[in-house]
Structure formats: C-alpha cells, structure tokens
Design a protein around this motif. Sequence first.
Motif, PDB file in Angstrom:
ATOM      1  N   ALA A  37       0.834  -1.201   0.000  1.00  0.00           N
ATOM      2  CA  ALA A  37       0.000   0.000   0.000  1.00  0.00           C
ATOM      3  C   ALA A  37       0.872   1.255   0.000  1.00  0.00           C
ATOM      4  N   THR A  38       0.293   2.343  -0.485  1.00  0.00           N
ATOM      5  CA  THR A  38       0.999   3.622  -0.485  1.00  0.00           C
ATOM      6  C   THR A  38       0.189   4.645   0.303  1.00  0.00           C
ATOM      7  N   ILE A  39       0.884   5.681   0.767  1.00  0.00           N
ATOM      8  CA  ILE A  39       0.230   6.790   1.462  1.00  0.00           C
ATOM      9  C   ILE A  39       0.700   8.087   0.824  1.00  0.00           C
ATOM     10  N   LYS A  40      -0.150   9.090   0.872  1.00  0.00           N
ATOM     11  CA  LYS A  40       0.204  10.414   0.377  1.00  0.00           C
ATOM     12  C   LYS A  40       0.512  11.294   1.577  1.00  0.00           C
ATOM     13  N   ILE A  41       1.633  12.004   1.496  1.00  0.00           N
ATOM     14  CA  ILE A  41       2.094  12.857   2.582  1.00  0.00           C
ATOM     15  C   ILE A  41       2.162  14.286   2.067  1.00  0.00           C
ATOM     16  N   ARG A  90       3.651  20.644  -0.811  1.00  0.00           N
ATOM     17  CA  ARG A  90       3.987  19.566  -1.735  1.00  0.00           C
ATOM     18  C   ARG A  90       3.367  18.279  -1.236  1.00  0.00           C
ATOM     19  N   ILE A  91       2.997  17.417  -2.153  1.00  0.00           N
ATOM     20  CA  ILE A  91       2.432  16.113  -1.818  1.00  0.00           C
ATOM     21  C   ILE A  91       3.275  15.043  -2.507  1.00  0.00           C
ATOM     22  N   VAL A  92       3.703  14.032  -1.736  1.00  0.00           N
ATOM     23  CA  VAL A  92       4.444  12.906  -2.288  1.00  0.00           C
ATOM     24  C   VAL A  92       3.723  11.616  -1.913  1.00  0.00           C
ATOM     25  N   GLU A  93       3.950  10.604  -2.708  1.00  0.00           N
ATOM     26  CA  GLU A  93       3.351   9.298  -2.448  1.00  0.00           C
ATOM     27  C   GLU A  93       4.477   8.324  -2.124  1.00  0.00           C
ATOM     28  N   GLU A  98       9.209   2.519   8.483  1.00  0.00           N
ATOM     29  CA  GLU A  98      10.196   3.598   8.449  1.00  0.00           C
ATOM     30  C   GLU A  98       9.538   4.927   8.086  1.00  0.00           C
ATOM     31  N   VAL A  99       8.670   4.902   7.084  1.00  0.00           N
ATOM     32  CA  VAL A  99       7.970   6.120   6.661  1.00  0.00           C
ATOM     33  C   VAL A  99       7.013   6.585   7.757  1.00  0.00           C
ATOM     34  N   ARG A 100       6.300   5.657   8.370  1.00  0.00           N
ATOM     35  CA  ARG A 100       5.394   6.014   9.467  1.00  0.00           C
ATOM     36  C   ARG A 100       6.161   6.621  10.640  1.00  0.00           C
ATOM     37  N   GLY A 101       7.358   6.118  10.911  1.00  0.00           N
ATOM     38  CA  GLY A 101       8.177   6.672  11.985  1.00  0.00           C
ATOM     39  C   GLY A 101       8.629   8.096  11.683  1.00  0.00           C
ATOM     40  N   ALA A 102       8.986   8.351  10.418  1.00  0.00           N
ATOM     41  CA  ALA A 102       9.386   9.701  10.015  1.00  0.00           C
ATOM     42  C   ALA A 102       8.210  10.663  10.149  1.00  0.00           C
ATOM     43  N   ILE A 103       7.016  10.205   9.791  1.00  0.00           N
ATOM     44  CA  ILE A 103       5.820  11.044   9.920  1.00  0.00           C
ATOM     45  C   ILE A 103       5.539  11.322  11.393  1.00  0.00           C
ATOM     46  N   ALA A 104       5.734  10.336  12.241  1.00  0.00           N
ATOM     47  CA  ALA A 104       5.484  10.500  13.675  1.00  0.00           C
ATOM     48  C   ALA A 104       6.429  11.509  14.310  1.00  0.00           C
ATOM     49  N   LYS A 105       7.634  11.672  13.750  1.00  0.00           N
ATOM     50  CA  LYS A 105       8.584  12.642  14.287  1.00  0.00           C
ATOM     51  C   LYS A 105       8.268  14.071  13.855  1.00  0.00           C
ATOM     52  N   LEU A 106       7.420  14.238  12.839  1.00  0.00           N
ATOM     53  CA  LEU A 106       7.110  15.573  12.317  1.00  0.00           C
ATOM     54  C   LEU A 106       5.597  15.827  12.267  1.00  0.00           C
ATOM     55  N   PRO A 107       4.864  15.593  13.339  1.00  0.00           N
ATOM     56  CA  PRO A 107       3.408  15.777  13.245  1.00  0.00           C
ATOM     57  C   PRO A 107       3.011  17.236  13.019  1.00  0.00           C
ATOM     58  N   ARG A 111       1.295  15.914   7.053  1.00  0.00           N
ATOM     59  CA  ARG A 111      -0.025  15.323   7.280  1.00  0.00           C
ATOM     60  C   ARG A 111      -0.254  14.240   6.235  1.00  0.00           C
ATOM     61  N   VAL A 112      -0.868  13.143   6.662  1.00  0.00           N
ATOM     62  CA  VAL A 112      -1.228  12.082   5.729  1.00  0.00           C
ATOM     63  C   VAL A 112      -2.543  12.474   5.073  1.00  0.00           C
ATOM     64  N   VAL A 113      -2.544  12.486   3.733  1.00  0.00           N
ATOM     65  CA  VAL A 113      -3.707  12.896   2.965  1.00  0.00           C
ATOM     66  C   VAL A 113      -4.417  11.648   2.450  1.00  0.00           C
ATOM     67  N   ASP A 114      -5.723  11.694   2.365  1.00  0.00           N
ATOM     68  CA  ASP A 114      -6.492  10.545   1.870  1.00  0.00           C
ATOM     69  C   ASP A 114      -6.328  10.359   0.385  1.00  0.00           C
TER      70      ASP A 114
END
Length: 58
Positions: free
Chosen positions: A2-6, A33-36, A42-51, A55-58
């Motif tokens: 699965a992928t997530i958009k950040i 900017r939005i990246v997928e 690892e990606v979830r951990g990076a997101i958790a360090k920069l709340p 933001r995770v986009v739907d």
Amino acid sequence: MATIKIKQIGSPIRRPESQKKILIGLGLGKMHRIVERQDTPEVRGAIAKLPHMVRVVD
C-alpha cells in the motif's frame, strides 16, 4: 504494498537540522507539496517525528 500520500504543512525554516533531513528523506522540502510513498514502518516513523510539519492525505 500500500501507499500513502504525505503533504507538507509546515515550513522547515527555523527548525532543527534533523527535522530538515527527515523532510528531505521523505522527498519534501517546500510547503504544500504532496508525495506518495510506500506505507512502511520507516515512513510512518518519520511522519510520527514531524506531526507539526506533515499530514497524511487521503
């Protein structure tokens, strides 16, 4: 896998160097900017360090 958009919602100006490096590692660096990326721990951990900056986009 699965992928997530950040989306970057915070500026890296006046932030610690470690936070800037995490943003660059995610492929961000400029506002709105939005990246997928693949949804990995690892990606979830990076997101958790920069709340306050990403933001995770739907």
